[in-house]
Design an enzyme around this catalytic site. Structure first.
Site, mmCIF file in Angstrom:
data_model
loop_
_atom_site.group_PDB
_atom_site.id
_atom_site.type_symbol
_atom_site.label_atom_id
_atom_site.label_comp_id
_atom_site.label_asym_id
_atom_site.label_seq_id
_atom_site.Cartn_x
_atom_site.Cartn_y
_atom_site.Cartn_z
ATOM 1 N N TYR A 186 -1.722 -0.184 10.281
ATOM 2 C CA TYR A 186 -1.961 -0.601 8.892
ATOM 3 C C TYR A 186 -0.645 -0.383 8.027
ATOM 4 O O TYR A 186 -0.103 -1.237 7.401
ATOM 5 C CB TYR A 186 -3.534 0.074 8.151
ATOM 6 C CG TYR A 186 -3.524 -0.362 6.651
ATOM 7 C CD1 TYR A 186 -3.616 -1.487 6.456
ATOM 8 C CD2 TYR A 186 -3.527 0.741 5.694
ATOM 9 C CE1 TYR A 186 -4.027 -1.900 5.028
ATOM 10 C CE2 TYR A 186 -3.544 0.459 4.414
ATOM 11 C CZ TYR A 186 -3.742 -0.655 4.054
ATOM 12 O OH TYR A 186 -3.954 -1.120 2.688
ATOM 13 N N SER B 224 0.898 -1.106 0.064
ATOM 14 C CA SER B 224 0.032 0.091 0.022
ATOM 15 C C SER B 224 0.611 1.124 0.042
ATOM 16 O O SER B 224 1.967 1.158 0.487
ATOM 17 C CB SER B 224 -0.976 0.066 1.318
ATOM 18 O OG SER B 224 -1.513 1.417 1.058
#
Ligand code: NAP
Length: 241
Positions: free
Chosen positions: A145, A135
């Protein structure tokens, strides 16, 4: 010979687009996910070459059982399962809540890939590929995350080194904002979407096929000397040299 492809989280969003891309070439594609009904429906949409393997890729026992259903050789592994689990977690500040939120995100995005790769690593064929979906958050900070996705990119370097002598490439594809997936649940405001699109040079949101085509290339014969890398697919929202 037709390729065997294993895609974690292949029932929705990016994973589904990757499954569709490999199915188009005639590969036999296995898709995992925790929701059996979603997998069954999406596999039926894609045709006979797509098989379902319902499992939680963070659970060693479920992975052992799933691996027993797979063929003895696999050409391409796509570790796509994950997402920002903070969207589903209560935002309490107690230490137990923090520990729970962090371990859930690390498990979903890092441990799932590590365990899945360990579960099937011996079966990966020479000339094969491992591709993780990372990501843009890994480079921009996004709590647990982003840390999980950064960890994925770091661990991928080890993996590329380990698998290199077997002529297996290992790379991360790091998307920016990709629309038309379940990633954001229903929590993305129109203002936030505009902000994310404004950051791109292309002036648009990414779509799952943008990622699927990059994954497909990395698993192709033209990409055999690309390994240990992070390939950013974000319309220029984050640039690297
Ligand atoms: N969309 C974006 O803007 C974006 C940006 C950067 C990176 N990414 C990454 O792209 C990947 C795919 O996300 P997406 O956008 O396509 O969202 P998505 O539609 O929510 O896809 C995630 C998939 O992973 C599966 N999954 C999650 N945890 C799992 C587990 N423990 N075991 C097995 N399957 C699991 C989900 O199915 P079940 O719930 O049924 O298990 C779902 O099919 C994720 O790794 C995400 O972090 C997305």
């Amino acid at each position: 010979m037709d390729r065997i492809v294993l895609i974690t989280g292949g029932g929705t969003g990016i994973g589904y687009a990757v499954a569709a891309r490999f199915a188009t070439e005639g590969a036999t594609v296995y898709i995992t996910g925790r929701r059996k009904e979603i997998l069954d429906k999406r596999a039926a949409d894609l045709g006979d070459g797509v098989r379902t393997l319902p499992c939680d890729n963070t659970d060693p026992d479920q992975l052992i059982a799933a691996a027993a259903e797979l063929p003895d050789h696999i050409d391409v592994l796509v570790n796509n399962a994950g997402g920002n689990t903070d969207f589903d977690a209560p935002s309490e500040n107690g230490l137990h809540a923090v520990a729970s939120r962090w371990s859930t995100n690390l498990n979903a995005n890092l441990l799932s890939a590590v365990l899945t790769t360990h579960a099937v690593g011996d079966r990966l064929t020479s000339g094969g590929s491992v591709i993780h979906i990372g990501s843009i958050a890994a480079d921009q900070g996004a709590g647990s995350y982003g840390a999980a996705k950064a960890g994925l990119a770091s661990w991928n370097i080890d993996l590329a080194q380990e698998f290199g002598p077997r002529e297996i490439t290992c790379n991360v594809v790091a998307p920016g904002y990709i629309r038309d997936t379940e990633f954001f649940r229903d929590k993305l405001t129109a203002e936030r979407v505009d902000f994310l699109i404004d950051r791109t040079f292309t002036g648009r949101a990414g779509v799952p096929t943008d990622i699927a085509e990059t994954v497909y290339f990395l698993a192709s014969s033209g990409a055999r000397h690309i390994t240990g890398q992070v390939i950013n697919v974000n319309g220029g929202a984050h640039t690297v040299r």
